[in-house]
Design a protein around this motif. Structure first.
Motif, PDB file in Angstrom:
ATOM      1  N   VAL A 187       0.784  -1.602   0.091  1.00 40.23           N
ATOM      2  CA  VAL A 187      -0.014  -0.058  -0.061  1.00 40.23           C
ATOM      3  C   VAL A 187       0.725   1.382  -0.096  1.00 40.23           C
ATOM      4  CG1 VAL A 187      -1.404   1.222   1.461  1.00 40.23           C
ATOM      5  CG2 VAL A 187      -2.219  -1.041   1.388  1.00 40.23           C
ATOM      6  N   TYR A 188       0.294   2.924  -1.024  1.00 40.46           N
ATOM      7  CA  TYR A 188       1.463   3.738  -0.399  1.00 40.46           C
ATOM      8  C   TYR A 188       0.766   4.042   0.089  1.00 40.46           C
ATOM      9  CZ  TYR A 188       2.566   3.621  -5.934  1.00 40.46           C
ATOM     10  OH  TYR A 188       2.689   3.528  -6.861  1.00 40.46           O
ATOM     11  N   SER A 189       1.938   5.096   1.276  1.00 39.12           N
ATOM     12  CA  SER A 189       1.875   5.521   2.075  1.00 39.12           C
ATOM     13  C   SER A 189       0.620   6.798   2.291  1.00 39.12           C
ATOM     14  CB  SER A 189       2.412   5.952   3.276  1.00 39.12           C
ATOM     15  OG  SER A 189       3.749   6.733   2.589  1.00 39.12           O
ATOM     16  N   LEU A 190      -0.269   7.663   2.669  1.00 42.28           N
ATOM     17  CA  LEU A 190      -0.952   9.053   1.890  1.00 42.28           C
ATOM     18  C   LEU A 190      -0.083  10.579   2.097  1.00 42.28           C
ATOM     19  CD1 LEU A 190      -3.482  10.004   4.114  1.00 42.28           C
ATOM     20  CD2 LEU A 190      -3.784   9.086   2.534  1.00 42.28           C
ATOM     21  N   SER A 191       1.841  10.191   2.105  1.00 48.33           N
ATOM     22  CA  SER A 191       2.708  11.115   2.354  1.00 48.33           C
ATOM     23  C   SER A 191       2.696  10.563   1.191  1.00 48.33           C
ATOM     24  CB  SER A 191       3.304  10.954   2.914  1.00 48.33           C
ATOM     25  OG  SER A 191       4.230   9.956   3.416  1.00 48.33           O
ATOM     26  N   GLN A 192       3.080   9.075   0.384  1.00 46.83           N
ATOM     27  CA  GLN A 192       3.946   8.964  -0.981  1.00 46.83           C
ATOM     28  C   GLN A 192       3.110   9.294  -2.078  1.00 46.83           C
ATOM     29  OE1 GLN A 192       4.647   4.775   0.268  1.00 46.83           O
ATOM     30  NE2 GLN A 192       6.533   4.283   0.749  1.00 46.83           N
ATOM     31  N   ILE A 193       1.593   8.525  -2.057  1.00 47.12           N
ATOM     32  CA  ILE A 193       0.893   9.669  -2.808  1.00 47.12           C
ATOM     33  C   ILE A 193       0.715  10.830  -3.241  1.00 47.12           C
ATOM     34  CG2 ILE A 193      -1.533   9.975  -3.301  1.00 47.12           C
ATOM     35  CD1 ILE A 193      -1.708   7.130  -2.007  1.00 47.12           C
ATOM     36  N   GLY A 194       1.278  11.500  -1.677  1.00 43.62           N
ATOM     37  CA  GLY A 194       1.321  13.147  -2.063  1.00 43.62           C
ATOM     38  C   GLY A 194       2.200  13.706  -3.037  1.00 43.62           C
ATOM     39  N   GLU A 195       3.177  12.988  -1.959  1.00 49.01           N
ATOM     40  CA  GLU A 195       4.973  13.297  -3.219  1.00 49.01           C
ATOM     41  C   GLU A 195       4.561  12.926  -4.434  1.00 49.01           C
ATOM     42  OE1 GLU A 195       8.542  11.334  -1.677  1.00 49.01           O
ATOM     43  OE2 GLU A 195       7.754  11.364   0.101  1.00 49.01           O
ATOM     44  N   ILE A 196       3.675  11.990  -5.178  1.00 54.37           N
ATOM     45  CA  ILE A 196       3.707  12.035  -6.561  1.00 54.37           C
ATOM     46  C   ILE A 196       2.269  12.941  -7.319  1.00 54.37           C
ATOM     47  CG2 ILE A 196       2.871  10.560  -8.384  1.00 54.37           C
ATOM     48  CD1 ILE A 196       3.933   8.243  -7.044  1.00 54.37           C
ATOM     49  N   SER A 197       2.007  13.163  -6.214  1.00 55.15           N
ATOM     50  CA  SER A 197       1.151  14.399  -6.617  1.00 55.15           C
ATOM     51  C   SER A 197       1.039  15.851  -7.015  1.00 55.15           C
ATOM     52  CB  SER A 197      -0.446  13.564  -6.007  1.00 55.15           C
ATOM     53  OG  SER A 197      -0.905  13.223  -6.142  1.00 55.15           O
ATOM     54  N   ALA A 198       2.423  15.797  -5.753  1.00 53.19           N
ATOM     55  CA  ALA A 198       3.115  16.805  -6.125  1.00 53.19           C
ATOM     56  C   ALA A 198       3.255  17.195  -7.480  1.00 53.19           C
ATOM     57  CB  ALA A 198       3.524  17.595  -4.417  1.00 53.19           C
ATOM     58  N   LEU A 199       4.302  16.529  -7.344  1.00 52.31           N
ATOM     59  CA  LEU A 199       5.394  16.564  -8.855  1.00 52.31           C
ATOM     60  C   LEU A 199       5.260  16.174 -10.203  1.00 52.31           C
ATOM     61  CD1 LEU A 199       8.381  15.812 -10.335  1.00 52.31           C
ATOM     62  CD2 LEU A 199       7.547  13.309  -9.642  1.00 52.31           C
ATOM     63  N   ALA A 200       3.818  15.758 -10.088  1.00 46.20           N
ATOM     64  CA  ALA A 200       2.784  16.097 -11.606  1.00 46.20           C
ATOM     65  C   ALA A 200       2.478  17.336 -11.209  1.00 46.20           C
ATOM     66  CB  ALA A 200       1.756  14.868 -11.477  1.00 46.20           C
ATOM     67  N   HIS A 201       1.287  17.944 -10.519  1.00 47.02           N
ATOM     68  CA  HIS A 201       0.992  19.330 -10.430  1.00 47.02           C
ATOM     69  C   HIS A 201       2.065  19.572 -10.577  1.00 47.02           C
ATOM     70  CE1 HIS A 201      -2.851  16.819  -8.253  1.00 47.02           C
ATOM     71  NE2 HIS A 201      -3.124  16.825  -9.808  1.00 47.02           N
ATOM     72  N   GLU A 202       3.269  20.211 -11.059  1.00 49.03           N
ATOM     73  CA  GLU A 202       3.959  20.799 -10.917  1.00 49.03           C
ATOM     74  C   GLU A 202       4.633  21.145 -12.108  1.00 49.03           C
ATOM     75  OE1 GLU A 202       7.324  19.678  -8.197  1.00 49.03           O
ATOM     76  OE2 GLU A 202       8.683  20.444  -9.588  1.00 49.03           O
ATOM     77  N   ARG A 203       4.567  19.081 -12.647  1.00 54.03           N
ATOM     78  CA  ARG A 203       4.510  19.842 -13.709  1.00 54.03           C
ATOM     79  C   ARG A 203       3.629  19.531 -15.107  1.00 54.03           C
ATOM     80  NH1 ARG A 203      10.871  17.892 -14.536  1.00 54.03           N
ATOM     81  NH2 ARG A 203      11.508  17.935 -11.969  1.00 54.03           N
ATOM     82  N   GLY A 204       1.881  19.694 -14.388  1.00 53.28           N
ATOM     83  CA  GLY A 204       1.374  19.985 -14.888  1.00 53.28           C
ATOM     84  C   GLY A 204       0.463  18.828 -15.671  1.00 53.28           C
ATOM     85  N   MET A 205       1.061  17.244 -15.016  1.00 58.52           N
ATOM     86  CA  MET A 205       0.966  16.567 -15.626  1.00 58.52           C
ATOM     87  C   MET A 205      -1.038  15.898 -14.660  1.00 58.52           C
ATOM     88  SD  MET A 205       3.862  14.157 -15.618  1.00 58.52           S
ATOM     89  CE  MET A 205       4.667  13.995 -14.526  1.00 58.52           C
ATOM     90  N   LYS A 206      -1.638  15.318 -14.720  1.00 57.73           N
ATOM     91  CA  LYS A 206      -2.826  14.127 -14.455  1.00 57.73           C
ATOM     92  C   LYS A 206      -2.011  13.489 -13.371  1.00 57.73           C
ATOM     93  CE  LYS A 206      -6.087  17.087 -15.533  1.00 57.73           C
ATOM     94  NZ  LYS A 206      -5.863  18.501 -14.617  1.00 57.73           N
ATOM     95  N   VAL A 207      -2.873  12.585 -12.119  1.00 57.75           N
ATOM     96  CA  VAL A 207      -2.547  11.807 -11.710  1.00 57.75           C
ATOM     97  C   VAL A 207      -4.110  10.819 -11.445  1.00 57.75           C
ATOM     98  CG1 VAL A 207      -1.864  10.181  -9.258  1.00 57.75           C
ATOM     99  CG2 VAL A 207      -1.418  13.463  -9.734  1.00 57.75           C
ATOM    100  N   HIS A 208      -3.578   9.606 -11.912  1.00 53.79           N
ATOM    101  CA  HIS A 208      -4.745   8.936 -11.470  1.00 53.79           C
ATOM    102  C   HIS A 208      -4.419   7.532 -10.904  1.00 53.79           C
ATOM    103  CE1 HIS A 208      -5.997   4.110 -13.498  1.00 53.79           C
ATOM    104  NE2 HIS A 208      -7.093   4.622 -13.205  1.00 53.79           N
ATOM    105  N   MET A 209      -5.483   6.837 -10.395  1.00 55.38           N
ATOM    106  CA  MET A 209      -5.195   5.812  -9.408  1.00 55.38           C
ATOM    107  C   MET A 209      -5.651   4.826  -9.497  1.00 55.38           C
ATOM    108  SD  MET A 209      -6.204   5.758  -5.526  1.00 55.38           S
ATOM    109  CE  MET A 209      -4.787   6.251  -4.389  1.00 55.38           C
TER     110      MET A 209
END
Lengths: 348, 348, 348, 348
Positions: D147-169
């Motif tokens: 399982v991803y922890s909430l902070s692991q998900i958050g780090e990926i999303s932050a990177l994605a949004h910073e680069r104009g990418m979307k995040v799918h789960m």
């Protein structure tokens, strides 16, 4: 300088052929005399009956070749650094109607039959989970500037055919590899089991004509439709066909390629003298992959050379490419700059 | 003879430009000087800021233009005889990732705003049944050899924009239409509401370069990816760009087109004298659609002319096309053959 | 009321089958007992060896069937009002990787062999301009509520096979047509030349299971991959398979369809009494297409019936559809409302 | 036994909901009451306004979700063992019109923000060579049963949004991960930056309904067209919607998932006692990946258990999966068989 062989101009034989064909009217869409000759010329060159389709870019060649070789639901094994995987922006996948590239690792830019075999063995059996692999695509000369031996090609083809797969060769630098091996075009292709080839002419002195060469006659049925649909049915096709004819005639392609290779060797020999410089791969065609010490890099940058750091597989390095029109002097001056010498080294 | 304008050779201005650019190395993939100039030259030509993408065929131009204009799930209204519908083998649909052409009828090769409006009204509301129409594509000059007036274009664009749709112009014979209307390139395009244009150069004296001209800046983001992915990112792009530059410069495009149109008029005047001959459409560009009596047809066939009977809409007829290099003499001899006269008619 | 047969509930036999299969674990992705039986049950039903693929919607059935029947570069002839052309939002084109629908006109919802033949004759010969037609798709019963006779199907198939094309039947209302013709399922399909069938069960008492039935064994190789890739490989497939088994068993499908047809006939008889009412087509299955006078329409609207005006081919009318669960009383009350009578007509 | 959670039956709450909705007629294609409620139920469940699209399979959920999130020319980063990469046969690529999956490595089935960041840095800048990455897709719980922890998900999303990418789960086992983390559904999704979710219900007691849940309102415009075109617009949608409603109501989804997780823990505890057995990953949801000594394997095989050897990354092992309906007794008997004990171990 040495950024790519794509920056080179068009060789005189090709220019003359274009000028010569610009006379009067001719049937469009490949009904012209030059295009009709092209099939014969390629068949003679490869010493077997082939179909040859002139196309405008290497991406178009690969996408059409693989679209012919792969059923629409198929997977295609390729090297993880293959041009189709890294640089063609999804062209193969999209023209194929959703075929799937399945990249694999391999030392020195080469895919090995063993790596492909073990990938095949990892596939779930009898279940439609993965796109079923139907094609192996190799690049000759490779993206690492190396060359597959005939027996390496033969092993891959044998594996492919044993499993009902087709074999594609991306020959963007076909002639460069050919002169290195010193074999015939037939030996390096269909005799080694290649079913369809992207024949590269543009990097080798052409203007805007590569070709798809189809050895496996089964694959030709749809060719004209795929060509038309994908915007590669040039209405004034004669101007593309003569470029290819000019390179096939009188060994022009091989002469151009041999010169480019020789210049690469000269460049690599020169750069190897720099303390701390290291070649990543043996130099077997017209490309050099080299790790340079910071001082050499700075000297080149200062002299106005645009260097692009590459970091595939976390090993930072530079790529230099020579072409049919690379001057020996230019190589020597570049090396002298990198070394920091004021004296241009006498050419060995 | 008169089979297509695609059978013509390349005009001297274009050949000279190609020869002239073949000097030394240049950045690949459009980083060269000529390609950089091209954007400026097209912007000047259209009197507004545009993006211009050189492509190798008209099919590529249309497929890229419509791929940019239409979201992937979209429908595209076009005339039922539009080249994209009848002759491009599914190129638009396939490059668009499954966009759907929605052909409509229209007299004299023209699509009317009223026909489109009533098609829109027949769509089920609020239900995702049909691919939602997002683009109207018109051909200027049309596939019937006629020309849309500026107000006809304007009406279509007004309807499109009112409904949130984009407008594409297939300008395979752009210059031929332009000289007929006698207006500026700006008037016939963005000032009349065109968002993206396939600019035809190949039929008009070029070799292998048409262009996608994007007026609507919103549509340019994806352009380079679409171009690369679809095999239209020519590595030695300078050789394509200079073809377009040569035609834009000094009114060469218009001069070539004007000549072709004049020859078509001469041909139509001649053929109209044959008892029983009938023009299907007014001759407004460089194409003639004519129904010929059997005797005239036989005389032409006997003289070695390959005539292809066309039966769109069950009205059998022949199409004849003139080009930038059509000789007046050739027209006159062709007419004389059709008439059965031994005397070449004096040119009126 | 009478908006569609899709609004009906699930028939008891299907519900019982779903309840009955919900016991313990079973192999996923079609490895279960019910799915294994399904192939046998369909083979028995059609009196020949078939492959049967359960799918969740009619659009999925058509898209998979046509994806199997048509090579990716192909054209598909269909009626201009065919569901695949008007209502499936590009599903066939997109799953086929860019196949092209080529709609043709035809009276009473039927495509005629003669219309297809003349379309074939209008194609340019030997030139890859149009997507090459490789499939004819017909709908049985048609979108006009009519039925093809066996000889009409046979003529189309004969033409198709003579030209190397496959024939697809969209059988969204397969059973409704079958009971009208009174023939066997084999007679209406493979014996009349059908190669692949979309077998409709959902409108006929099912919940979420139609099927692709493949008669032509050549077409089955890719089926599992196409099914998986397009999201139709249900992991708990037994719950879909039993729906189809329940309808095939003991004539349930035919019984449901016969009832629906009978209700449509009753409705059409009733509405025909209204002065000014006019049936657009003979009522041969469970659909009625009727032009109603404004007063009748207003009475129905006032009584709360949502009527949707349809204007295909500029003849405004209403469509009413009956189903396996339509009550005779409801039909009679609807007719009485339309007539403006307070007395429910005694059922003839 | 323990082959997959897909082999389980449908839980009673879902079956009852299906039975209960099977009354009378209802609007088709999602116009029914249950589907209208579904949007509200999902919005309440996620404590924010969402759009929810019922679909029939997990592959359909992923393909639609990613088709909405990714422009057609885009690349999608995912784990190299992601279901979309290894098991869906090119579904995402094909429905996306040629999007390209870009698999990356990651320990314990998790993708790390650092690995994605360095992949982004290796991309050529400003040149359209690679498909431009526009989406990151992660699987929660992962394909390794972690399982991803909430902070692991958050780090990926932050990177994605910073680069104009979307995040799918990909939430095929969404509820199993949720009960492990013990957080709210909102915390694990949009509050951690997820833009679109494939909500898994089928493995967790459902029959044939998963859902696409769209948090980013920008992505909903095309949803209905994508759904229809891809054969996921179920005409009797109420029968799918009630499955999802039943699982969302009264914590049924969480209860089912908690049971499955508990059984996996029990199984892993049991198997861990076997000398030579080794868990490849921590057991955080309802999946166990274990390397077994040959004797244990033989005992299980002899007892009739079908074991499938898996060799991802050259570490041969077995996968066992528990479900909402796994009985504790069955777990204990399986363990006893593997151990070679005649005594069923008392459950700790």
């Amino acid at each position: 300088m040495f950024v790519s062989d794509n920056t080179s101009s068009v060789c005189p034989e090709v220019m003359q052929a274009i000028d010569a064909v610009n006379v009067g009217d001719a049937a469009g869409y490949g009904g012209d005399q030059a295009t009709l000759e092209l099939g014969k010329a390629f068949s003679a060159y490869f010493a077997t009956q082939v179909a040859a389709i002139p196309v405008g870019t290497g991406t178009a060649a690969n996408a059409i070749a693989l679209s012919l070789a792969a059923p629409r639901f198929a997977g295609i094994y390729c090297h993880q650094n293959a041009h189709i995987e890294t640089t063609e922006c999804g062209g193969v996948e999209s023209w194929g109607g959703g075929t799937k590239l399945m990249p694999l690792p391999g030392a020195q830019g080469r895919l090995g039959a063993d790596v492909i075999r073990s990938a095949l063995e990892r596939l779930p059996r009898g279940r439609p989970q993965s796109a079923p692999p139907k094609v192996i695509s190799i690049t000759q000369g490779t993206e690492a500037g190396t060359v597959y031996s005939l027996s390496q090609i033969g092993e891959i083809s044998a594996l492919a055919h044993e499993r009902g797969m087709k074999v594609h060769m991306d020959g963007a630098r076909f002639s460069n590899a050919l002169v290195t091996l010193g074999c015939s075009a037939a030996d390096m292709t269909w005799r080694a089991g290649i079913d369809v080839l992207s024949y590269g002419a543009i990097k080798n002195g052409g203007m805007c004509a590569d070709a798809v060469v189809v050895f496996d006659q089964e694959l030709t049925d749809q060719a004209a439709f795929v060509q038309r649909r994908n915007g590669q049915m040039y209405s004034k096709m004669r101007y593309l066909s003569v470029q290819l004819l000019a390179l096939l005639r009188d060994g022009v392609a091989e002469r151009n390629a041999r010169h480019a290779n020789k210049m690469a060797e000269r460049l690599s020999r020169g750069l190897s003298q720099i303390p701390g410089a290291r070649l990543l791969h043996p130099v077997e065609i017209n490309e050099i992959f080299v790790s340079l010490p910071p001082a050499a890099r700075d000297r080149l940058a200062l002299a106005g050379h645009a260097l692009q750091l590459r970091a595939v597989l976390d090993d930072p390095h530079y790529r230099f490419v020579t072409a049919w029109n690379t001057a020996g002097d230019a190589v020597d001056r570049f090396v002298a700059t990198a070394i920091g010498s004021k004296v241009i080294p006498a050419h060995a």
